[in-house]
Design a protein around this motif. Structure first.
Motif, PDB file in Angstrom:
ATOM      1  N   GLY A 193       8.972 -11.371   8.792  1.00  0.00           N
ATOM      2  CA  GLY A 193       7.754 -12.194   9.631  1.00  0.00           C
ATOM      3  C   GLY A 193       6.470 -11.648   9.400  1.00  0.00           C
ATOM      4  N   GLU A 194       5.536 -12.643   9.579  1.00  0.00           N
ATOM      5  CA  GLU A 194       4.240 -12.434   9.433  1.00  0.00           C
ATOM      6  C   GLU A 194       3.551 -11.142  10.412  1.00  0.00           C
ATOM      7  N   ALA A 195       3.945 -11.614  11.633  1.00  0.00           N
ATOM      8  CA  ALA A 195       3.524 -10.652  12.646  1.00  0.00           C
ATOM      9  C   ALA A 195       3.946  -9.300  12.525  1.00  0.00           C
ATOM     10  N   VAL A 196       5.204  -8.919  12.212  1.00  0.00           N
ATOM     11  CA  VAL A 196       5.518  -7.650  12.245  1.00  0.00           C
ATOM     12  C   VAL A 196       5.117  -6.971  10.704  1.00  0.00           C
ATOM     13  N   ALA A 197       4.937  -7.859   9.564  1.00  0.00           N
ATOM     14  CA  ALA A 197       4.313  -7.520   8.471  1.00  0.00           C
ATOM     15  C   ALA A 197       2.957  -6.991   8.661  1.00  0.00           C
ATOM     16  N   ILE A 198       1.949  -7.721   9.582  1.00  0.00           N
ATOM     17  CA  ILE A 198       0.637  -7.181   9.810  1.00  0.00           C
ATOM     18  C   ILE A 198       0.665  -5.663  10.693  1.00  0.00           C
ATOM     19  N   LEU A 199       1.640  -5.615  11.548  1.00  0.00           N
ATOM     20  CA  LEU A 199       1.735  -4.536  12.345  1.00  0.00           C
ATOM     21  C   LEU A 199       2.304  -3.377  11.431  1.00  0.00           C
ATOM     22  N   ALA A 200       3.172  -3.650  10.487  1.00  0.00           N
ATOM     23  CA  ALA A 200       3.640  -2.835   9.563  1.00  0.00           C
ATOM     24  C   ALA A 200       2.678  -2.055   8.606  1.00  0.00           C
ATOM     25  N   GLY A 201       1.750  -2.925   8.149  1.00  0.00           N
ATOM     26  CA  GLY A 201       0.618  -2.405   7.543  1.00  0.00           C
ATOM     27  C   GLY A 201      -0.501  -1.471   8.342  1.00  0.00           C
ATOM     28  N   ASP A 202      -0.652  -2.091   9.495  1.00  0.00           N
ATOM     29  CA  ASP A 202      -1.485  -1.190  10.469  1.00  0.00           C
ATOM     30  C   ASP A 202      -0.699   0.025  10.804  1.00  0.00           C
ATOM     31  N   GLY A 203       0.390   0.053  11.142  1.00  0.00           N
ATOM     32  CA  GLY A 203       1.069   1.284  11.466  1.00  0.00           C
ATOM     33  C   GLY A 203       0.939   2.150  10.261  1.00  0.00           C
ATOM     34  N   LEU A 204       1.077   1.822   9.038  1.00  0.00           N
ATOM     35  CA  LEU A 204       1.015   2.631   7.844  1.00  0.00           C
ATOM     36  C   LEU A 204      -0.446   3.191   7.623  1.00  0.00           C
ATOM     37  N   LEU A 205      -1.203   2.375   8.171  1.00  0.00           N
ATOM     38  CA  LEU A 205      -2.627   2.951   7.808  1.00  0.00           C
ATOM     39  C   LEU A 205      -3.257   3.897   8.741  1.00  0.00           C
ATOM     40  N   ALA A 206      -2.856   3.652  10.064  1.00  0.00           N
ATOM     41  CA  ALA A 206      -3.147   4.628  11.128  1.00  0.00           C
ATOM     42  C   ALA A 206      -1.926   6.190  10.831  1.00  0.00           C
ATOM     43  N   TYR A 207      -0.929   5.890  10.480  1.00  0.00           N
ATOM     44  CA  TYR A 207      -0.029   7.154  10.387  1.00  0.00           C
ATOM     45  C   TYR A 207      -0.519   7.911   8.976  1.00  0.00           C
ATOM     46  N   ILE A 244     -10.115  13.140   4.701  1.00  0.00           N
ATOM     47  CA  ILE A 244     -10.192  12.120   5.349  1.00  0.00           C
ATOM     48  C   ILE A 244     -11.253  11.336   5.479  1.00  0.00           C
ATOM     49  N   ALA A 245     -12.480  11.660   5.558  1.00  0.00           N
ATOM     50  CA  ALA A 245     -13.622  10.746   5.421  1.00  0.00           C
ATOM     51  C   ALA A 245     -13.732  10.088   4.376  1.00  0.00           C
ATOM     52  N   ARG A 246     -13.387  10.684   3.052  1.00  0.00           N
ATOM     53  CA  ARG A 246     -13.313  10.064   1.843  1.00  0.00           C
ATOM     54  C   ARG A 246     -12.291   8.823   1.752  1.00  0.00           C
ATOM     55  N   LEU A 247     -11.142   9.099   2.319  1.00  0.00           N
ATOM     56  CA  LEU A 247     -10.040   7.942   2.434  1.00  0.00           C
ATOM     57  C   LEU A 247     -10.607   6.762   3.279  1.00  0.00           C
ATOM     58  N   GLY A 248     -11.275   7.316   4.489  1.00  0.00           N
ATOM     59  CA  GLY A 248     -11.311   6.109   5.671  1.00  0.00           C
ATOM     60  C   GLY A 248     -12.659   5.326   4.842  1.00  0.00           C
ATOM     61  N   ILE A 254       9.927  -1.803  13.608  1.00  0.00           N
ATOM     62  CA  ILE A 254       8.639  -1.690  12.726  1.00  0.00           C
ATOM     63  C   ILE A 254       8.979  -0.407  12.009  1.00  0.00           C
ATOM     64  N   TYR A 255       9.672   0.574  12.249  1.00  0.00           N
ATOM     65  CA  TYR A 255       9.789   1.476  11.281  1.00  0.00           C
ATOM     66  C   TYR A 255      10.537   1.119  10.160  1.00  0.00           C
ATOM     67  N   GLU A 256      11.567   0.095  10.259  1.00  0.00           N
ATOM     68  CA  GLU A 256      12.315  -0.521   9.072  1.00  0.00           C
ATOM     69  C   GLU A 256      11.262  -1.197   8.258  1.00  0.00           C
ATOM     70  N   ALA A 257      10.442  -1.891   8.864  1.00  0.00           N
ATOM     71  CA  ALA A 257       9.524  -2.799   8.105  1.00  0.00           C
ATOM     72  C   ALA A 257       8.196  -1.837   7.262  1.00  0.00           C
ATOM     73  N   MET A 258       8.089  -0.566   7.972  1.00  0.00           N
ATOM     74  CA  MET A 258       7.246   0.089   7.012  1.00  0.00           C
ATOM     75  C   MET A 258       7.963   0.827   6.051  1.00  0.00           C
ATOM     76  N   ARG A 259       9.050   1.063   6.256  1.00  0.00           N
ATOM     77  CA  ARG A 259       9.941   1.975   5.242  1.00  0.00           C
ATOM     78  C   ARG A 259      10.326   0.864   4.098  1.00  0.00           C
ATOM     79  N   MET A 268       0.808   5.447   1.375  1.00  0.00           N
ATOM     80  CA  MET A 268       1.021   4.675   2.717  1.00  0.00           C
ATOM     81  C   MET A 268      -0.018   3.623   2.831  1.00  0.00           C
ATOM     82  N   ILE A 269      -1.393   4.186   2.566  1.00  0.00           N
ATOM     83  CA  ILE A 269      -2.605   3.273   2.406  1.00  0.00           C
ATOM     84  C   ILE A 269      -2.453   1.979   1.715  1.00  0.00           C
ATOM     85  N   HIS A 270      -2.078   2.450   0.183  1.00  0.00           N
ATOM     86  CA  HIS A 270      -1.970   1.412  -0.927  1.00  0.00           C
ATOM     87  C   HIS A 270      -0.753   0.452  -0.335  1.00  0.00           C
TER      88      HIS A 270
END
Length: 308
Positions: A119-133, A154-158, A45-50, A88-90
């Motif tokens: 793969g699609e599943a890990v890509a979705i999770l990589a996006g989720d991980g970047l958003l939370a992080y 933080i509120a403005r970005l959310g 997951i970290y490799e996919a995020m990076r 990260m959000i972008h």
């Protein structure tokens, strides 16, 4: 210091080396992004995020954040965690936008898209991980900034990334695919939310971190809204006029998806004219800041002059 001599300011603007400025800021952003996300277990997951986070790009959003922080009297150091979070959000939005359920793209920034590699599943999770992080990174890593300013950022970005911003724009965009009677108001809504909202957050968040006044925030908000819309108009034009090699991503996808675009309303020449008018509006909002506004002025011009 506000420069009142318009001739002096015009001369300074013409001499400003945007290429050198962007290169220097981009180098700082790339190094900070690399440090921000080490590979730990579970490695995939970290490799996919990076993979997507470090895939290059203009880094326009973090650079805008740094520029406005400096304009308002702050430092690069106090804004860098937020600048990284914006990227990260972008990046999350690009990973998800490229998925088969969205735009179904094979290439991004000249490389295979995330789901094509992981793969699609890990890509979705990589996006989720970047958003939370992204939000964790702002809260944990920002130094020498009062807590109330951090909360505003933080509120403005959310808001920029949620249903009131990027997500809402994407939903309307998907709903309008293949629809023949999309109105200009709807197209403007899509891109004010899908594209301009995060650019606005990038500009304004840097100023908030530095303690900018409400008046400054209002000027920078209008600046960012104008460049955000201009950016999207130019994107629509480039999707028609550029090659995949030039853009680093698939071209002609808007036409294939039967999407409403600015060129579909105005044609290419009028679209370019409208984008240039928006850039001039943006520049007028920040010209009163004198030399401190030179990066923002030059970036506004860059938006309409870019070829990728």
């Amino acid at each position: 210091m506000v420069v009142t001599d318009g001739t002096h300011f015009s001369k300074q603007a013409s001499q400003f080396d945007l290429h050198a400025y962007l290169a220097a800021r981009q180098e700082k952003v790339e190094a900070a992004l690399d440090r921000s996300l080490p590979i730990i277990y579970p490695e995939q997951i970290y490799e996919a995020m990076r993979y997507s986070l470090l895939a290059g790009g203009k880094r326009l959003r973090p650079i805008l954040c740094l520029a406005t922080c400096e304009l308002a009297g702050g430092t690069i150091e106090m804004a860098m965690p937020t600048a990284c979070a914006l990227e990260m959000i972008h990046t999350m939005s690009l990973i998800h936008d490229d998925l088969p359920a969205m735009d179904d793209d094979d290439y991004r920034r000249g490389k295979l898209t995330n789901h094509k590699i992981f793969g699609e599943a890990v890509a979705i999770l990589a996006g989720d991980g970047l958003l939370a992080y992204a939000f964790e990174h702002i809260a944990v890593e920002t130094q020498a900034v009062p807590a109330d300013r951090l909360m505003k950022v933080i509120a403005r970005l959310g808001r920029a990334v949620g249903a009131a911003g990027l997500v809402g724009g994407q939903v309307v965009d998907l709903h309008c695919e293949g629809v023949c009677d999309v109105k200009m108001e709807t197209l403007n809504f899509i891109h004010a939310h899908k594209t301009a909202a995060l650019l606005e957050a990038s500009v304004v968040s840097g100023a908030i971190l530095a303690g900018a006044s409400d008046t400054d925030i209002q000027k920078l908000t209008r600046y960012s809204q104008a460049i955000g819309l201009a950016f999207q108009i130019v994107d629509d034009v480039l999707d028609i006029t550029s090659t995949q090699e030039e853009l680093g991503k698939s071209v002609g996808k808007d036409l294939r998806a039967q999407k409403a675009t600015y060129p579909s309303f105005w044609g290419i020449d009028e679209s370019k004219k409208q984008a240039q008018q928006l850039v001039e509006q943006a520049k007028s909002e920040v010209s009163g800041y004198g030399d401190r506004a030179l990066p923002l002025m030059a970036i506004a011009d860059f938006i309409t002059a870019r070829t990728h």
